[in-house]
Design a protein around this motif. Structure first.
Motif, short mmCIF file in Angstrom:
data_model
loop_
_atom_site.label_atom_id
_atom_site.label_comp_id
_atom_site.label_asym_id
_atom_site.label_seq_id
_atom_site.Cartn_x
_atom_site.Cartn_y
_atom_site.Cartn_z
N THR A 140 0.83 -1.21 0.00
CA THR A 140 0.00 0.00 0.00
C THR A 140 0.86 1.25 0.00
O THR A 140 0.68 2.16 -0.82
CB THR A 140 -0.93 0.00 1.22
OG1 THR A 140 -1.75 -1.17 1.20
CG2 THR A 140 -1.84 1.23 1.21
N GLY A 182 -5.82 -2.84 0.02
CA GLY A 182 -4.89 -1.79 0.40
C GLY A 182 -4.30 -1.08 -0.80
O GLY A 182 -4.17 0.15 -0.82
N THR A 197 0.32 3.72 6.47
CA THR A 197 0.14 2.44 5.78
C THR A 197 0.95 1.39 6.53
O THR A 197 1.55 0.50 5.93
CB THR A 197 0.59 2.52 4.30
OG1 THR A 197 1.99 2.80 4.26
CG2 THR A 197 -0.15 3.62 3.56
#
Length: 469
Positions: free
Chosen positions: A16, A294, A154
């Motif tokens: 991600t 993601g 993330t």
């Protein structure tokens, strides 16, 4: 690079964060990636499935072919609980399949792209706090502070960023003491992936195409602490219970134990701080949708951050949570249903499950819904009152008048107008659509505007979202 020059700080260098950083850097945004692990990040990972929509996202960045070149097993169908077949080969996409490949292959192509585009990385950098003041975000780490206009967490399920800004992460553990390994099978199953559930055990095995198989196993009768080492015999026992054989499993390359949670942050944003990937939502590995969700979070957020930093309407950033939170919620529900059915210990349920699912998956509407959900192809975003029904839907990768494809035109974070409208600085113009409608395709491959040819309306749309003046 002076820290005051950073425009976005991305915390976490998984798939991600890497896609997000690469997109921002390619757009000319000065981005810093902070990763608590060392530069020699372990190539042992849980994710293994790259679904059709994620392959399209990678294709729009020129990376899909690079990923295929690293190896993997390209599957046109999945088998769930015996006779229940998910036919991915019927999907209307350039990638009617799921690619079974280790997560570290995905990370490799994304990281190489981000580095080449100019993203800055700091490894071994543990985040200890986040402060916000005067329109800037300060990310505190053990070796100093970094500031930027925006920050994106993330950094996974135990996100330090999420905790620092006080966003809760409600939910529950679905299954404890799940085991994971990559191993050799002397007598592999006829189909990959294969799902088995019987005698209080649940197992999933998938072929990577390189002689190793990903094994996920759970045995209700043998639950151990999460930090307990995983013994190969433990996995063999679970396989035998679930499938009636251990497939001659041996030589596990690595083994780990984890628990599957279902959690979702109620908000994906706190001021100038955003959450994406597992930091925003997590669920069981059933369906292999975690990494994919993601990556698609990042694809949605990246172009919006870049546009606002270049002068687009700041309200554009509000659409990230509005569009992606419902998707995360649906993925949690879908994976939860799969894992609960699989882990059900009832013998009656096992018989009913096989019969009902096998019959249901032969019905075209059911097959379409399941394949569209698992692959991500049918994800759509809400459209506003008065907007065309196509707004928020995925744009198909059509051929363009110059011989290229739409998803090639999107590379570099560009918009594309499908109808031949006069071009502007940040868009490519493509061939006419057969239905006579003009479509403005966003950099993430979704239709942002649609209607009868109206250059003024198209330009107004782009001025608010692409910083075109």
């Amino acid at each position: 690079m002076n820290e005051q020059q950073h425009e976005v700080i991305v915390v976490g260098a998984g798939p991600t964060g890497l896609l997000l950083a690469g997109d921002l850097a390619e757009a000319g945004v000065k981005v810093l990636v902070l990763e608590k692990r060392g530069a020699d990040i372990s190539n042992l990972s849980r994710a293994f499935a790259v679904h059709a929509r994620t392959l399209e996202v990678l294709d729009a960045r020129g990376l899909a072919d690079d990923l295929f070149a690293l190896g993997g097993n390209r599957l046109g169908e999945l088998f769930l609980f015996g006779s229940a077949k998910v036919k991915l080969s019927g999907l209307d996409t350039r990638f009617p399949c799921v690619l079974m490949t280790p997560q570290y292959h995905v990370e490799r192509v994304l990281r190489e792209r981000a580095v080449a585009a100019g993203a800055e990385f700091r490894f071994g950098c543990k985040v200890t706090g986040v402060d916000q003041a005067a329109g800037r975000v300060t990310v505190r780490t053990e070796d100093g502070d970094r500031t930027a206009r925006y920050a994106v967490g993330t950094d996974g399920v135990r996100s330090a960023v999420r905790e620092a800004v006080g966003i809760p992460f409600p939910g529950e553990a679905v299954l404890e003491s799940m085991m994971l390994a990559d191993a050799v099978l002397d007598a592999p199953p006829a189909h990959s992936p294969a799902v088995g559930s019987a005698n209080g055990a649940f197992c999933f095995i998938a072929d990577f195409g390189d002689g190793t198989w990903r094994v996920i196993a759970w045995n209700a009768a043998d639950q151990r602490a999460e930090d307990a080492p995983v013994d190969t015999a433990e996995i063999r026992t679970a396989l035998t219970l679930a499938f009636g054989t251990d497939f001659g499993m041996h030589e596990p390359r690595w083994r780990s134990r984890f628990h599957a949670d279902e959690r979702q942050a109620p908000a994906y944003r706190a001021g100038g701080v955003f959450l994406a990937g597992d930091a925003a939502h997590c669920h069981s590995p059933a369906g292999g949708m975690g990494m994919n969700t993601g990556i698609q979070d990042a694809a949605n957020l990246s172009w919006k951050l870049a546009a606002v930093l270049r002068g687009a309407d700041a309200a554009l950033l509000d659409t990230y949570e509005a569009e992606r939170h419902p998707v995360g919620e649906e993925v949690l529900r879908a994976s939860g249903r799969i894992i609960r059915v699989a882990a059900n210990k009832s013998k009656v349920m096992k018989v009913v499950r096989g019969a009902v699912l096998g019959t249901a998956m032969r019905l075209e509407p059911v097959q379409h819904k399941v394949t569209g959900m698992i692959s991500g192809i049918d994800v759509r975003y809400p459209h506003g009152r008065g907007e065309h029904r196509l707004v928020g839907t995925r744009a198909e990768d059509v051929d363009l008048a110059d011989g290229s494809r739409l998803y090639e035109a999107l590379r570099g974070g560009r918009f594309a107008v499908l109808d031949g409208t006069e071009p502007t600085g940040a868009v490519d113009v493509a061939s006419a659509e057969p239905d006579g409608l003009t479509r403005v395709v966003r950099p993430d491959g979704y239709i942002g505007w649609a209607g009868e040819a109206d250059p003024a309306a198209v330009r107004a749309y782009l001025e608010a979202r692409a910083a075109i003046h």
